[in-house]
Design a protein around this motif. Sequence first.
Motif, mmCIF file in Angstrom:
data_model
loop_
_atom_site.group_PDB
_atom_site.id
_atom_site.type_symbol
_atom_site.label_atom_id
_atom_site.label_comp_id
_atom_site.label_asym_id
_atom_site.label_seq_id
_atom_site.Cartn_x
_atom_site.Cartn_y
_atom_site.Cartn_z
ATOM 1 N N ILE A 13 41.748 35.147 36.347
ATOM 2 C CA ILE A 13 43.711 34.577 36.366
ATOM 3 C C ILE A 13 44.203 32.983 36.699
ATOM 4 C CG2 ILE A 13 46.166 35.253 38.179
ATOM 5 C CD1 ILE A 13 44.819 37.265 39.043
ATOM 6 N N THR A 46 50.977 42.544 42.160
ATOM 7 C CA THR A 46 51.243 41.526 40.804
ATOM 8 C C THR A 46 52.735 40.494 41.217
ATOM 9 O OG1 THR A 46 52.637 42.863 40.256
ATOM 10 C CG2 THR A 46 49.736 42.902 40.331
ATOM 11 N N PRO A 47 52.624 39.552 40.208
ATOM 12 C CA PRO A 47 54.171 39.374 39.913
ATOM 13 C C PRO A 47 55.506 40.524 40.881
ATOM 14 C CG PRO A 47 52.788 37.487 38.518
ATOM 15 C CD PRO A 47 52.529 39.048 39.132
ATOM 16 N N ASN A 48 54.903 40.764 39.718
ATOM 17 C CA ASN A 48 56.063 42.451 39.558
ATOM 18 C C ASN A 48 55.989 42.983 40.991
ATOM 19 O OD1 ASN A 48 54.259 44.233 38.987
ATOM 20 N ND2 ASN A 48 55.302 43.958 36.663
ATOM 21 N N ASN A 50 53.826 45.342 41.928
ATOM 22 C CA ASN A 50 52.658 46.145 41.684
ATOM 23 C C ASN A 50 51.192 45.581 42.857
ATOM 24 O OD1 ASN A 50 54.262 48.317 40.138
ATOM 25 N ND2 ASN A 50 53.103 47.185 38.688
ATOM 26 N N VAL A 51 50.815 46.183 42.862
ATOM 27 C CA VAL A 51 49.631 46.785 44.750
ATOM 28 C C VAL A 51 48.111 46.880 44.032
ATOM 29 C CG1 VAL A 51 47.948 46.331 46.319
ATOM 30 C CG2 VAL A 51 51.301 46.792 46.126
ATOM 31 N N LEU A 52 47.430 46.606 43.222
ATOM 32 C CA LEU A 52 46.147 46.921 42.920
ATOM 33 C C LEU A 52 45.045 47.251 43.454
ATOM 34 C CD1 LEU A 52 46.337 44.691 39.197
ATOM 35 C CD2 LEU A 52 47.116 47.079 39.589
ATOM 36 N N HIS A 53 44.004 47.756 44.199
ATOM 37 C CA HIS A 53 43.785 48.248 45.305
ATOM 38 C C HIS A 53 42.388 48.032 44.485
ATOM 39 C CE1 HIS A 53 46.964 50.283 47.226
ATOM 40 N NE2 HIS A 53 46.452 49.216 48.098
ATOM 41 N N ILE A 54 41.857 47.623 44.595
ATOM 42 C CA ILE A 54 40.814 47.405 43.341
ATOM 43 C C ILE A 54 38.978 47.253 44.451
ATOM 44 C CG2 ILE A 54 38.845 45.006 42.923
ATOM 45 C CD1 ILE A 54 42.081 43.882 42.455
ATOM 46 N N LEU B 12 48.723 39.169 34.014
ATOM 47 C CA LEU B 12 48.034 38.862 34.430
ATOM 48 C C LEU B 12 47.410 37.835 33.644
ATOM 49 C CD1 LEU B 12 47.850 41.029 37.868
ATOM 50 C CD2 LEU B 12 49.048 38.547 37.723
ATOM 51 N N HIS B 53 36.670 48.022 40.168
ATOM 52 C CA HIS B 53 37.418 49.964 39.988
ATOM 53 C C HIS B 53 38.604 48.921 40.868
ATOM 54 C CE1 HIS B 53 33.147 50.658 39.346
ATOM 55 N NE2 HIS B 53 33.856 50.983 38.568
ATOM 56 N N ILE B 54 39.917 49.332 39.768
ATOM 57 C CA ILE B 54 41.271 49.211 40.299
ATOM 58 C C ILE B 54 41.823 50.898 40.681
ATOM 59 C CG2 ILE B 54 43.691 48.583 39.864
ATOM 60 C CD1 ILE B 54 42.171 47.141 37.695
ATOM 61 N N ASN B 55 42.518 50.673 41.863
ATOM 62 C CA ASN B 55 43.607 52.518 42.270
ATOM 63 C C ASN B 55 43.079 53.321 41.776
ATOM 64 O OD1 ASN B 55 44.756 50.766 43.017
ATOM 65 N ND2 ASN B 55 46.449 50.430 41.619
#
Lengths: 65, 65
Positions: A13, A46-48, A50-54, B12, B53-55
């Motif tokens: 990013i 994310t800017p909008n 959302n949450v990406l759990h990694i 992103l 790995h995401i969500n």
Amino acid sequence: MCISVEHDIVNLIGATNVEIVHIGEERNRIAEAEKAGVKSVPALVTPNGNVLHINYGASMADVKG
Amino acid sequence: MCISVEHDIVNLIGATNVEIVHIGEERNRIAEAEKAGVKSVPALVTPNGNVLHINYGASMADVKG
């Protein structure tokens, strides 16, 4: 974030496009993270909004101890 | 990838910097994904070969049915 994931995200990013928060160290930001929807770390908000759990590393409960 | 996560990642990273594979539809690429280390979807394979790995959505076993 875990260091490895942090590097991957920064590489993808760009360092100027992401704020790195080490939630285990910056404990005054735990409430902010939870309010944003962070359930586990590492996570990317994310800017909008959302949450990406990694690569599920640790739950927020674990981080809070 | 789940559509929502797909949009977040494209926003992103940029559409030209990521290849989207709908593994449930492109079943001939399941073996390739597993070889790359994909354990669940959605997942992002980085240029250096790491797998994010995401969500946690579905295991590869679920995808393979």
